[in-house]
Write a protein that holds these residues in place. Structure first.
Motif, PDB file in Angstrom:
ATOM      1  N   ARG A  65     119.598  94.630 -59.266  1.00  0.00           N
ATOM      2  CA  ARG A  65     119.398  93.671 -61.255  1.00  0.00           C
ATOM      3  C   ARG A  65     118.589  92.716 -61.118  1.00  0.00           C
ATOM      4  N   PRO A  66     118.227  92.094 -61.699  1.00  0.00           N
ATOM      5  CA  PRO A  66     117.616  90.943 -62.025  1.00  0.00           C
ATOM      6  C   PRO A  66     119.210  90.535 -62.163  1.00  0.00           C
ATOM      7  N   LYS A  67     118.687  89.398 -61.963  1.00  0.00           N
ATOM      8  CA  LYS A  67     119.620  87.917 -61.762  1.00  0.00           C
ATOM      9  C   LYS A  67     119.592  86.442 -62.224  1.00  0.00           C
ATOM     10  N   LEU A  68     120.017  86.061 -63.441  1.00  0.00           N
ATOM     11  CA  LEU A  68     119.466  84.716 -63.689  1.00  0.00           C
ATOM     12  C   LEU A  68     120.016  83.727 -63.021  1.00  0.00           C
ATOM     13  N   LEU A  69     119.475  82.997 -61.704  1.00  0.00           N
ATOM     14  CA  LEU A  69     118.894  81.820 -61.482  1.00  0.00           C
ATOM     15  C   LEU A  69     120.224  81.503 -61.534  1.00  0.00           C
ATOM     16  N   GLU A  70     120.967  80.301 -60.890  1.00  0.00           N
ATOM     17  CA  GLU A  70     122.085  79.720 -61.242  1.00  0.00           C
ATOM     18  C   GLU A  70     122.088  78.207 -59.887  1.00  0.00           C
ATOM     19  N   TYR A  71     122.651  77.429 -61.008  1.00  0.00           N
ATOM     20  CA  TYR A  71     122.164  76.031 -60.274  1.00  0.00           C
ATOM     21  C   TYR A  71     123.011  76.254 -59.060  1.00  0.00           C
ATOM     22  N   ALA A  72     124.599  76.656 -59.139  1.00  0.00           N
ATOM     23  CA  ALA A  72     125.175  76.737 -57.543  1.00  0.00           C
ATOM     24  C   ALA A  72     124.188  77.480 -55.954  1.00  0.00           C
ATOM     25  N   THR A  73     123.610  78.784 -56.937  1.00  0.00           N
ATOM     26  CA  THR A  73     123.460  79.340 -55.660  1.00  0.00           C
ATOM     27  C   THR A  73     122.216  79.777 -55.637  1.00  0.00           C
ATOM     28  N   ALA A  74     121.284  78.242 -56.165  1.00  0.00           N
ATOM     29  CA  ALA A  74     119.795  77.112 -55.527  1.00  0.00           C
ATOM     30  C   ALA A  74     120.600  76.543 -54.145  1.00  0.00           C
ATOM     31  N   GLU A  75     121.658  76.043 -55.159  1.00  0.00           N
ATOM     32  CA  GLU A  75     122.088  74.700 -54.299  1.00  0.00           C
ATOM     33  C   GLU A  75     122.801  75.127 -52.874  1.00  0.00           C
ATOM     34  N   SER A  76     123.331  75.913 -52.837  1.00  0.00           N
ATOM     35  CA  SER A  76     123.876  76.579 -51.776  1.00  0.00           C
ATOM     36  C   SER A  76     123.041  77.603 -50.715  1.00  0.00           C
ATOM     37  N   SER A  77     121.680  78.116 -51.150  1.00  0.00           N
ATOM     38  CA  SER A  77     121.039  78.373 -49.955  1.00  0.00           C
ATOM     39  C   SER A  77     120.043  77.368 -49.135  1.00  0.00           C
ATOM     40  N   ASP A  78     119.659  78.238 -48.206  1.00  0.00           N
ATOM     41  CA  ASP A  78     119.229  76.903 -47.081  1.00  0.00           C
ATOM     42  C   ASP A  78     117.395  77.433 -46.958  1.00  0.00           C
ATOM     43  N   VAL A  79     117.393  77.980 -47.405  1.00  0.00           N
ATOM     44  CA  VAL A  79     115.449  77.967 -47.924  1.00  0.00           C
ATOM     45  C   VAL A  79     115.869  78.810 -49.592  1.00  0.00           C
ATOM     46  N   ILE A  80     114.867  78.370 -49.984  1.00  0.00           N
ATOM     47  CA  ILE A  80     114.483  78.917 -51.676  1.00  0.00           C
ATOM     48  C   ILE A  80     112.778  78.839 -51.463  1.00  0.00           C
ATOM     49  N   VAL A  81     112.663  80.650 -51.382  1.00  0.00           N
ATOM     50  CA  VAL A  81     110.568  80.905 -52.025  1.00  0.00           C
ATOM     51  C   VAL A  81     110.456  81.264 -52.902  1.00  0.00           C
ATOM     52  N   THR A  82     110.276  80.571 -54.117  1.00  0.00           N
ATOM     53  CA  THR A  82     109.177  80.565 -54.983  1.00  0.00           C
ATOM     54  C   THR A  82     108.541  80.770 -55.228  1.00  0.00           C
ATOM     55  N   MET A  83     107.765  82.982 -56.237  1.00  0.00           N
ATOM     56  CA  MET A  83     106.553  83.326 -56.597  1.00  0.00           C
ATOM     57  C   MET A  83     106.593  83.052 -58.035  1.00  0.00           C
ATOM     58  N   GLY A  84     105.631  81.712 -58.106  1.00  0.00           N
ATOM     59  CA  GLY A  84     105.277  82.228 -59.260  1.00  0.00           C
ATOM     60  C   GLY A  84     105.750  81.719 -60.817  1.00  0.00           C
ATOM     61  N   CYS A  85     107.058  80.977 -60.430  1.00  0.00           N
ATOM     62  CA  CYS A  85     108.092  80.708 -61.598  1.00  0.00           C
ATOM     63  C   CYS A  85     107.633  78.867 -62.256  1.00  0.00           C
ATOM     64  N   GLY A  86     107.267  78.171 -61.359  1.00  0.00           N
ATOM     65  CA  GLY A  86     106.158  76.548 -61.661  1.00  0.00           C
ATOM     66  C   GLY A  86     107.832  76.103 -62.474  1.00  0.00           C
ATOM     67  N   ASP A  87     107.582  75.141 -62.753  1.00  0.00           N
ATOM     68  CA  ASP A  87     108.621  74.570 -62.678  1.00  0.00           C
ATOM     69  C   ASP A  87     110.056  74.845 -63.141  1.00  0.00           C
ATOM     70  N   ALA A  88     110.138  75.973 -63.361  1.00  0.00           N
ATOM     71  CA  ALA A  88     111.187  76.908 -64.375  1.00  0.00           C
ATOM     72  C   ALA A  88     112.177  76.118 -62.902  1.00  0.00           C
ATOM     73  N   CYS A  89     112.083  76.949 -61.767  1.00  0.00           N
ATOM     74  CA  CYS A  89     112.352  76.838 -59.762  1.00  0.00           C
ATOM     75  C   CYS A  89     113.429  75.575 -59.966  1.00  0.00           C
ATOM     76  N   PRO A  90     114.930  75.176 -59.539  1.00  0.00           N
ATOM     77  CA  PRO A  90     114.902  74.119 -59.697  1.00  0.00           C
ATOM     78  C   PRO A  90     114.781  73.812 -58.299  1.00  0.00           C
ATOM     79  N   VAL A  91     114.830  72.530 -58.314  1.00  0.00           N
ATOM     80  CA  VAL A  91     114.229  70.989 -56.829  1.00  0.00           C
ATOM     81  C   VAL A  91     115.913  70.453 -56.432  1.00  0.00           C
ATOM     82  N   PHE A  92     115.808  71.205 -55.301  1.00  0.00           N
ATOM     83  CA  PHE A  92     117.439  69.866 -54.789  1.00  0.00           C
ATOM     84  C   PHE A  92     116.685  68.868 -53.199  1.00  0.00           C
ATOM     85  N   PRO A  93     117.177  68.595 -53.176  1.00  0.00           N
ATOM     86  CA  PRO A  93     116.856  67.500 -51.647  1.00  0.00           C
ATOM     87  C   PRO A  93     117.358  67.978 -50.810  1.00  0.00           C
TER      88      PRO A  93
END
Length: 135
Positions: free
Chosen positions: A65-93
């Motif tokens: 099921r499509p899921k909303l991108l949660e800040y915590a999910t992105a923050e706790s991931s080792d690799v983030i692969v974006t596919m055309g979401c541009g500025d909507a994708c958060p960036v974590f140092p």
């Protein structure tokens, strides 16, 4: 990085590209990698053409099921692969980012989705080799 690396696939609707990528990674890596996917503006359902294209190669993504991108999910991931979401994708140092330029399968028939599916497979295979060089 934890014992098991986590990979987050993000596209706008989490209905096509990111679902196919997650399906490939689950299929190819088994339980060696934690697979996540999300969208900045998730659709109601997974793209039927993506489901059909993956079924043709023996991968069932009908339960996703499509899921909303949660800040915590992105923050706790080792690799983030974006596919055309541009500025909507958060960036974590400190995270590893890849941006995969792929055609959007939304509104396309399965014939148009197959080459996208195959392109995603080769990218997922390359990513997997980098994540687990010992395998």
């Amino acid at each position: 990085m934890a014992d098991k690396p986590s990979v987050l696939f993000v596209c706008v609707h989490n209905a096509g590209r990111s679902q196919m990528a997650a399906g490939w990674l689950r299929h190819l890596a088994g339980d060696a990698v934690e697979v996540r996917s999300a969208g900045s503006a998730p659709a109601d359902t997974v793209n039927p053409a993506a489901v059909e294209a993956m079924a043709e190669v023996g991968i069932d993504i009908t339960d996703q099921r499509p899921k909303l991108l949660e800040y915590a999910t992105a923050e706790s991931s080792d690799v983030i692969v974006t596919m055309g979401c541009g500025d909507a994708c958060p960036v974590f140092p400190g995270k590893r980012y890849e941006d995969w330029k792929l055609d959007d399968p939304a509104g396309q028939g399965v014939e148009a989705v197959r080459p996208i599916r195959d392109e995603i497979r080769s990218r997922v295979e390359a990513l997997l080799r980098e994540l687990s060089p010992a395998r």
